[in-house]
Motif scaffolding. Structure first.
Motif, mmCIF file in Angstrom:
data_model
loop_
_atom_site.group_PDB
_atom_site.id
_atom_site.type_symbol
_atom_site.label_atom_id
_atom_site.label_comp_id
_atom_site.label_asym_id
_atom_site.label_seq_id
_atom_site.Cartn_x
_atom_site.Cartn_y
_atom_site.Cartn_z
ATOM 1 N N TRP A 131 -5.453 -12.407 4.608
ATOM 2 C CA TRP A 131 -6.343 -11.506 3.878
ATOM 3 C C TRP A 131 -7.604 -11.211 4.694
ATOM 4 C CZ3 TRP A 131 -6.015 -14.808 -1.199
ATOM 5 C CH2 TRP A 131 -4.780 -14.591 -1.807
ATOM 6 N N TYR A 138 -6.846 -8.870 7.484
ATOM 7 C CA TYR A 138 -6.679 -7.493 6.977
ATOM 8 C C TYR A 138 -8.032 -6.801 6.880
ATOM 9 C CZ TYR A 138 -5.313 -3.682 3.830
ATOM 10 O OH TYR A 138 -5.099 -2.439 3.264
ATOM 11 N N TYR A 139 -9.040 -7.535 6.383
ATOM 12 C CA TYR A 139 -10.376 -6.945 6.242
ATOM 13 C C TYR A 139 -11.016 -6.713 7.606
ATOM 14 C CZ TYR A 139 -15.247 -6.339 4.856
ATOM 15 O OH TYR A 139 -16.520 -5.841 4.694
ATOM 16 N N GLU A 162 -8.582 -10.150 -5.123
ATOM 17 C CA GLU A 162 -8.894 -8.720 -5.213
ATOM 18 C C GLU A 162 -10.273 -8.508 -5.843
ATOM 19 O OE1 GLU A 162 -4.402 -6.861 -5.725
ATOM 20 O OE2 GLU A 162 -5.464 -7.602 -7.484
ATOM 21 N N GLN A 211 -9.521 -3.832 9.447
ATOM 22 C CA GLN A 211 -9.493 -2.602 8.646
ATOM 23 C C GLN A 211 -8.060 -2.162 8.341
ATOM 24 O OE1 GLN A 211 -12.069 0.402 10.381
ATOM 25 N NE2 GLN A 211 -13.605 -1.135 10.937
ATOM 26 N N GLY A 212 -7.248 -3.157 7.990
ATOM 27 C CA GLY A 212 -5.896 -2.880 7.542
ATOM 28 C C GLY A 212 -4.845 -2.821 8.623
ATOM 29 N N GLU A 231 -2.616 -9.131 5.773
ATOM 30 C CA GLU A 231 -2.031 -8.661 4.508
ATOM 31 C C GLU A 231 -3.140 -8.233 3.557
ATOM 32 O OE1 GLU A 231 0.289 -11.729 2.702
ATOM 33 O OE2 GLU A 231 1.216 -12.325 4.598
ATOM 34 N N LYS A 232 -2.902 -7.169 2.827
ATOM 35 C CA LYS A 232 -3.845 -6.748 1.804
ATOM 36 C C LYS A 232 -3.802 -7.759 0.663
ATOM 37 C CE LYS A 232 -5.060 -2.825 -1.156
ATOM 38 N NZ LYS A 232 -4.689 -1.454 -1.586
ATOM 39 N N PRO A 233 -4.969 -8.226 0.170
ATOM 40 C CA PRO A 233 -4.955 -9.192 -0.938
ATOM 41 C C PRO A 233 -4.135 -8.681 -2.120
ATOM 42 C CG PRO A 233 -7.164 -9.008 -0.025
ATOM 43 C CD PRO A 233 -6.339 -7.947 0.649
ATOM 44 N N ASP A 234 -3.232 -9.539 -2.591
ATOM 45 C CA ASP A 234 -2.348 -9.156 -3.695
ATOM 46 C C ASP A 234 -2.377 -10.213 -4.799
ATOM 47 O OD1 ASP A 234 -1.153 -11.122 -2.198
ATOM 48 O OD2 ASP A 234 0.831 -10.208 -2.171
ATOM 49 N N THR A 282 -2.056 -17.673 1.750
ATOM 50 C CA THR A 282 -1.213 -16.714 2.463
ATOM 51 C C THR A 282 -0.148 -17.414 3.303
ATOM 52 O OG1 THR A 282 -2.816 -16.527 4.294
ATOM 53 C CG2 THR A 282 -3.033 -14.969 2.484
#
Length: 625
Positions: free
Chosen positions: A525, A528-529, A545, A532-533, A537-540, A347
């Motif tokens: 990442w 983000y977890y 994922e 709770q967002g 960053e959301k895993p992309d 990231t």
């Protein structure tokens, strides 16, 4: 329904006859004003069968002297003591300890039975009220826990129904399975889901006297009752000497920041089969010393039991001092997935590095370009196991390919992969160029805490140089390293390997998925977890994922078979993708032992699972003199 049973531990009820048949023996040297041992112990204490563990019955008395590198390490007494509601034995089985019994129904209903007559270190009864106070008055109170229930108490966004069944029984019920619950309670740093309610209530607005709370808050410069309560509620750090404990040794005096005397808990719940109450040793004395001097001080005989601040590189020095200073150096198995692990930051903010690190051909090339056998010979006398940062052969989940895949030394294949990516252009010095024209110069940052990491990076740098890649090691500090990961400036780092290299399927695979923001490979990442967002960053990236999908599947799994299948796929992803570039595993941890019995010469040394000495039950150690 299944019940977590006591394995090699037995309760007094399992012996023929009443508790008195154990012929309980008083511990010499205790305050004569204390109640007799039969009144201090639970009606059914945990009785240790030492012979079945290959140990000898010990004798009471004396102190174990050990060295710590900083005053805050006094908290290790609550790690090494390892009194847990449920804890691991040396076979990695999860068994009742503080609890008399645990009943689990459908993986979602947990009924805890405490021991009748069990008492805190101050003699006050321990039981259901202490669990209720934690759940209802601490983690369910917004002023004390503004972030809400901790993750291990939440399943699909919902907390449990908590019930007090009777004075010694409580029940946690979730709508869905919660396999995370029991393993969390067995950690080196557990959440302590019970609290000494009788002590802490005096600082809580719901129970305490307002005038008293105001005066106490002023003493510690707390704004109101909540920060005061937080300061007094210190189950792990051992800073509050007034706080009762269930551990074998308790800090009862606050007279020094350089020498800490931890005293035996006269109400401790474990006894040996001859009726002697544990722990055998009266005191554990922790003396603060410069961490760099601890190996030399250990060699000089200044420590009775030492592993902290010792490393593989100290073994030769320690061996030389054994005869003169009457100690032995045991070599325990380090349970980390690798002694040294190189971590690309998936990231990182720089788009060129981000794209390159997410191309598995680049990571495979870096791994294939490392001669791990050479590193093993030069740094570890050939005694380690060259290979990936993964689980160890001691784990029932182990497969050899996890260690070897993409970990052979093959510089020709590495160069082929780099060319295949398109990294064919080089500068005048032969260094390959990034697509934007910059030379591929990788800055690998270190925490500056382990010389062996610097030595390893020097060797890796020479090997990567043969591939047209330059490595620059940059010593830093742990806090700075984490800060640079948070800001996305960190490109690559070196750290120790997977924390838990000896997992069973019943342990959460949290090392393998981006669920923690403090992991240097993928801070954004993990953040983000954890938030709770709300942050990160959301895993992309497809492998990340899938790892998250599998981790979430484990959290709602019901059977060991289901969990084994999840672990296997996650480990396979790590092997296929070379997410972490491990170098050598199985490096031995020296443990210096001076006149202390029942310390195994062969053991495991790690944080989770293991708790350093904890899994080997330090309360069973005793002194020969």
């Amino acid at each position: 329904m299944n019940t977590v049973r006591a394995g090699l531990f037995v309760t007094a009820a399992m012996f023929a006859g009443p508790l008195a048949a154990l012929e309980l023996k008083e511990t010499p040297g205790l305050d004569p004003a204390l109640p007799p041992v039969a009144e201090r112990l639970p009606s059914e204490p945990l009785v240790v069968d030492l012979e079945s563990k290959g140990r000898t019955v010990g004798k009471h008395g004396g102190a174990i002297d050990t060295l710590i590198g900083r005053a805050k390490d006094v908290r290790l007494i609550n790690v090494w003591g390892y009194a847990r509601l449920v804890g691991y034995n040396d076979k990695l089985e999860l068994l009742p300890d503080i609890l008399e019994d645990v009943e689990v129904e459908d993986g979602r209903i947990f009924t805890f039975h405490t021991r009748e007559g069990h008492k805190w270190s101050d003699g006050h009864p321990f039981g259901a009220e202490d669990f209720r106070y934690y759940f209802e008055d601490i983690v369910s109170n917004e002023k004390l826990t503004p972030s809400g229930l901790p993750p291990f108490l939440v399943v699909n966004g919902k907390g449990p129904k908590f019930e007090v069944v009777d004075e010694t029984t409580v029940r946690f019920t979730w709508d869905e399975p919660n396999p995370l619950f029991l393993p969390e309670l067995a950690k080196a740093r557990p959440p302590f889901i019970y609290r000494p309610a009788h002590y802490l209530k005096q600082f809580h607005e719901k129970y305490g006297d307002p005038d008293f709370i105001t005066k106490e808050a002023a003493k510690v410069k707390a704004r109101n009752w909540a920060p005061l309560h937080a300061k007094r509620d210190d189950m792990y750090n051992a800073r509050n000497v007034a706080l009762p404990s269930l551990q074998p040794w308790v800090r009862m005096r606050d007279d020094s920041d350089l020498r800490f005397i931890l005293e035996r808990n006269p109400y401790y719940h474990r006894v040996d089969s001859t009726g002697q109450q544990l722990p055998y040793v009266d005191n554990v004395i922790m003396t603060v010393a410069d961490g760099k001097l601890i190996p030399a001080k250990t060699q000089a005989g200044e420590s009775d039991l030492q592993a902290r601040n010792l490393s593989f590189s100290d073994i030769t020095v320690l061996k030389k001092g054994e005869k003169q200073n009457d100690y032995v150096t045991a070599l325990w198995s380090n349970t980390k997935g690798s002694e040294i692990s190189i971590l690309p930051n998936f990231t990182v903010k720089d788009p060129e590095w981000r794209a390159l690190f997410r191309d598995n051909r680049f990571r495979h090339a870096l791994s294939l370009g490392i001669d791990r056998n050479l590193i093993n010979r030069v740094l570890f006398f050939g005694l380690g196991t060259p290979g990936n940062d993964t689980i160890l052969s001691a784990s029932p989940l182990y497969k050899p390919e996890y260690t070897t895949k993409w970990a052979e030394y093959d510089p020709d294949k590495a160069n082929e992969l780099l060319d295949e990516i398109g990294l064919t252009k080089r500068d005048d010095e032969g260094t390959r160029l990034l697509p934007d024209g910059r030379p591929i110069e990788i800055i690998v940052e270190t925490a500056g805490e382990a010389q062996v990491q610097d030595d390893a990076l020097e060797l890796v740098g020479e090997m990567w140089g043969e591939l047209g890649i330059k490595l620059f090691a940059k010593p830093s500090q742990r806090d700075n390293l984490r800060e640079r990961a948070i800001t996305g400036q960190l490109v690559m780092s070196v750290w120790w390997g997977l924390e838990n290299g000896i997992p069973t399927s019943e342990m959460p695979p949290e090392d393998l998925a981006p669920v923690h923001g403090d992991v240097l490979s993928w801070h954004a990442w993990g953040d983000y977890y954890e938030t709770q967002g709300e942050g990160g960053e959301k895993p992309d990236w497809a492998p990340a994922e899938r790892l998250m999908e599998l981790y979430k599947s484990w959290l709602v799994s019901k059977t060991p078979e289901e969990r084994t299948k999840i672990w296997d796929e996650m480990l396979q992803i790590h092997a296929n993708e070379t997410i972490r570039i491990g170098l050598v595993s199985g490096v031995r941890q020296p443990v210096a032992i001076k006149n202390v019995e029942n310390v195994p010469l062969e053991g495991i040394y790690g944080w989770d699972p293991g708790a350093h000495f904890g899994i080997h039950r330090m309360d069973e150690f005793y002194l020969t003199n």
